[in-house]
Design a protein around this motif. Structure first.
Motif, PDB file in Angstrom:
ATOM      1  N   HIS A 164      56.892 -35.208  62.511  1.00 51.76           N
ATOM      2  CA  HIS A 164      56.579 -35.927  63.743  1.00 51.76           C
ATOM      3  C   HIS A 164      55.127 -36.364  63.649  1.00 51.76           C
ATOM      4  N   ASP A 165      54.906 -37.419  62.869  1.00 53.20           N
ATOM      5  CA  ASP A 165      53.552 -37.901  62.609  1.00 53.20           C
ATOM      6  C   ASP A 165      53.522 -39.395  62.909  1.00 53.20           C
ATOM      7  N   GLY A 166      53.412 -39.721  64.201  1.00 53.58           N
ATOM      8  CA  GLY A 166      53.582 -41.107  64.618  1.00 53.58           C
ATOM      9  C   GLY A 166      55.063 -41.382  64.738  1.00 53.58           C
ATOM     10  N   MET A 167      55.704 -41.699  63.626  1.00 59.70           N
ATOM     11  CA  MET A 167      57.155 -41.825  63.600  1.00 59.70           C
ATOM     12  C   MET A 167      57.793 -40.467  63.321  1.00 59.70           C
ATOM     13  N   THR A 168      59.091 -40.384  63.595  1.00 60.93           N
ATOM     14  CA  THR A 168      59.866 -39.195  63.256  1.00 60.93           C
ATOM     15  C   THR A 168      60.581 -39.469  61.938  1.00 60.93           C
ATOM     16  N   VAL A 169      60.380 -38.593  60.962  1.00 56.71           N
ATOM     17  CA  VAL A 169      60.932 -38.819  59.625  1.00 56.71           C
ATOM     18  C   VAL A 169      61.694 -37.578  59.171  1.00 56.71           C
ATOM     19  N   MET A 202      63.633 -42.717  58.896  1.00 57.49           N
ATOM     20  CA  MET A 202      62.553 -42.759  59.883  1.00 57.49           C
ATOM     21  C   MET A 202      62.969 -43.497  61.146  1.00 57.49           C
ATOM     22  N   ARG A 203      62.409 -43.042  62.257  1.00 60.03           N
ATOM     23  CA  ARG A 203      62.631 -43.673  63.549  1.00 60.03           C
ATOM     24  C   ARG A 203      61.287 -43.757  64.260  1.00 60.03           C
ATOM     25  N   GLY A 204      60.928 -44.939  64.718  1.00 62.99           N
ATOM     26  CA  GLY A 204      59.638 -45.126  65.367  1.00 62.99           C
ATOM     27  C   GLY A 204      59.744 -45.860  66.681  1.00 62.99           C
ATOM     28  N   GLU A 205      59.113 -45.313  67.696  1.00 66.44           N
ATOM     29  CA  GLU A 205      59.009 -46.021  68.966  1.00 66.44           C
ATOM     30  C   GLU A 205      58.047 -47.192  68.815  1.00 66.44           C
ATOM     31  N   PRO A 206      58.087 -48.176  69.737  1.00 65.23           N
ATOM     32  CA  PRO A 206      57.204 -49.343  69.616  1.00 65.23           C
ATOM     33  C   PRO A 206      55.741 -48.936  69.430  1.00 65.23           C
ATOM     34  N   GLY A 207      55.115 -49.521  68.414  1.00 63.11           N
ATOM     35  CA  GLY A 207      53.697 -49.301  68.168  1.00 63.11           C
ATOM     36  C   GLY A 207      53.365 -48.076  67.346  1.00 63.11           C
ATOM     37  N   VAL A 225      65.519 -51.755  56.777  1.00 65.10           N
ATOM     38  CA  VAL A 225      65.329 -51.784  58.225  1.00 65.10           C
ATOM     39  C   VAL A 225      66.687 -52.088  58.845  1.00 65.10           C
ATOM     40  N   PHE A 226      67.312 -51.071  59.456  1.00 64.78           N
ATOM     41  CA  PHE A 226      68.662 -51.278  59.974  1.00 64.78           C
ATOM     42  C   PHE A 226      68.714 -51.339  61.493  1.00 64.78           C
ATOM     43  N   GLU A 227      67.624 -51.018  62.163  1.00 66.16           N
ATOM     44  CA  GLU A 227      67.499 -51.223  63.614  1.00 66.16           C
ATOM     45  C   GLU A 227      66.061 -51.612  63.916  1.00 66.16           C
ATOM     46  N   GLY A 228      65.867 -52.567  64.833  1.00 69.20           N
ATOM     47  CA  GLY A 228      64.522 -52.958  65.215  1.00 69.20           C
ATOM     48  C   GLY A 228      63.826 -53.736  64.115  1.00 69.20           C
ATOM     49  N   SER A 229      62.502 -53.720  64.176  1.00 75.38           N
ATOM     50  CA  SER A 229      61.690 -54.462  63.213  1.00 75.38           C
ATOM     51  C   SER A 229      60.291 -53.859  63.215  1.00 75.38           C
ATOM     52  N   ILE A 254      54.263 -50.143  60.849  1.00 78.67           N
ATOM     53  CA  ILE A 254      54.070 -50.110  62.304  1.00 78.67           C
ATOM     54  C   ILE A 254      55.332 -50.651  62.958  1.00 78.67           C
ATOM     55  N   ALA A 255      55.874 -49.889  63.897  1.00 79.85           N
ATOM     56  CA  ALA A 255      57.100 -50.288  64.578  1.00 79.85           C
ATOM     57  C   ALA A 255      56.845 -51.463  65.508  1.00 79.85           C
ATOM     58  N   GLY A 256      57.818 -52.365  65.597  1.00 77.85           N
ATOM     59  CA  GLY A 256      57.723 -53.535  66.460  1.00 77.85           C
ATOM     60  C   GLY A 256      58.039 -53.222  67.909  1.00 77.85           C
ATOM     61  N   ASP A 257      58.193 -54.289  68.701  1.00 80.92           N
ATOM     62  CA  ASP A 257      58.369 -54.146  70.149  1.00 80.92           C
ATOM     63  C   ASP A 257      59.661 -53.418  70.520  1.00 80.92           C
ATOM     64  N   ALA A 258      60.651 -53.484  69.673  1.00 75.75           N
ATOM     65  CA  ALA A 258      61.916 -52.789  69.933  1.00 75.75           C
ATOM     66  C   ALA A 258      62.015 -51.482  69.160  1.00 75.75           C
ATOM     67  N   GLY A 259      60.909 -51.039  68.553  1.00 71.38           N
ATOM     68  CA  GLY A 259      60.950 -49.864  67.708  1.00 71.38           C
ATOM     69  C   GLY A 259      61.525 -50.201  66.348  1.00 71.38           C
ATOM     70  N   ILE A 260      61.722 -49.163  65.531  1.00 74.63           N
ATOM     71  CA  ILE A 260      62.258 -49.383  64.191  1.00 74.63           C
ATOM     72  C   ILE A 260      63.026 -48.149  63.739  1.00 74.63           C
ATOM     73  N   SER A 261      64.131 -48.370  63.049  1.00 73.81           N
ATOM     74  CA  SER A 261      64.847 -47.323  62.329  1.00 73.81           C
ATOM     75  C   SER A 261      65.020 -47.828  60.905  1.00 73.81           C
TER      76      SER A 261
END
Length: 330
Positions: A164-169, A202-207, A225-229, A254-261
């Motif tokens: 849990h370091d910014g994104m969750t991996v 990895m899963r990241g919330e926006p930003g 990148v299978f979800e978000g951008s 860096i995760a985009g406005d919709a997050g990233i997976s």
């Protein structure tokens, strides 16, 4: 400054891969409520039963005719790595082993000299829904290990490190951020640390941000990148793309406005000839012919189950060929 993205492609059902990865598929099926036989409690009319790969109503039966999934089928010469994000899988094989796993678990199946197995997706809730989401990744075996004894290993959700370091991996294989995944099977290309083999989800919330470390010269890395951008070192990571990266460069995502997976596959290549036909992966055509002859004559040990699509009972477990039973630690 040179681009960290060497090339980028749009993703279809089967994703492009790099040596030693042979195959990668992201299965996401929004199954309805189940019935008394663990199949969909709805009509199967209009489906190509036995070969249902069209996303009709948000889900597929695959090769199943009652329960979705993949009834008994053979493999030789490679490994399957199956990481389940949602739902449960019932595994059965010609060694007599069985398992029910999912909800974050990862199974490594080393086909080696030959194995027959089934992977069924039982719809356990009769109230629904029964969403199933998983990655199946085929990993080649080097020539020296093609005929290794078949085996399987289950790495439970509770035993796989999550950063849990910014994104969750989730560290499915290899090392990241000082954390190490459970050991790969002994005959796997991933078992040698010199190969720098890794699978990270990895899963990241926006930003939010994550820095990928630099790997050694000769190591290859794919980022799906299978979800978000998002962006990597200032370059756009478009939705639903596979991106071959320069693994020798540390890079920040860096995760985009919709997050990233995203999913990362990394390894030093095996660099050997690949001869593949259906469920067999060898080095030469002659070895493929031998694989088919061996399967026809031995059935890789036969099939000790009363049906080609067994469904098990109870919670997550693994029963190994020696009769040993394991389960999650928590």
């Amino acid at each position: 400054m040179a681009s960290v993205i060497r090339d980028s492609v749009e993703l279809g059902f089967q994703w492009p891969t790099i040596d030693p990865f042979l195959f990668c598929v992201h299965h996401l099926d929004h199954y309805p409520a189940g019935n008394a036989t663990f199949g969909p409690s709805t009509s199967l009319d209009g489906r190509n039963i036995g070969m249902d790969f069209e996303v009709k109503d948000g889900w597929r039966m695959y090769h199943g005719d009652t329960v979705p999934g993949f009834p008994a089928h053979p493999h030789r010469g490679f490994e399957t790595v199956t990481y389940v994000r949602q739902g449960l899988i019932d595994h059965s094989d010609s060694l007599g082993a069985a398992a029910r796993f999912g909800r974050g678990d990862t199974q490594w199946l080393t086909a080696g000299a030959g194995i027959v197995h089934a992977e069924m997706f039982p719809l356990l809730s009769q109230d629904g829904p029964n969403t199933a989401e998983l990655f199946q990744i085929w990993v080649n075996l080097p020539r020296s290990r093609k005929m290794a004894p078949p085996s399987f290993v289950l790495n439970w959700d509770e035993d796989q490190p999550v950063l849990h370091d910014g994104m969750t991996v989730r560290v499915i294989a290899g090392d990241l951020g000082g954390e190490s995944a459970p050991p790969a099977p002994v005959d796997s290309w991933a078992a040698d640390p010199e190969n720098e083999f890794a699978i990270w989800e990895m899963r990241g919330e926006p930003g939010t941000a994550l820095r990928l470390p630099a790997a050694s010269q000769g190591v290859e890395r794919m980022l799906y990148v299978f979800e978000g951008s998002g962006a990597i070192d200032g370059e756009q990571l478009r939705p639903n793309t596979g991106n071959r990266l320069d693994a020798t460069v540390g890079a920040q995502i860096i995760a985009g406005d919709a997050g990233i997976s995203a999913l990362v596959l990394q390894s030093r290549p095996i660099g050997e000839p690949v001869a593949q036909h259906g469920p067999f992966v060898m080095n030469t055509r002659a070895e493929l012919v031998q694989a088919y002859e061996d399967y026809q004559s031995t059935r890789f040990g036969g099939w000790p189950w009363p049906a080609d699509d067994p469904v098990h009972e109870g919670d997550r477990f693994a029963r190994h060929p020696d009769g040993r039973v394991t389960a999650p630690s928590n």
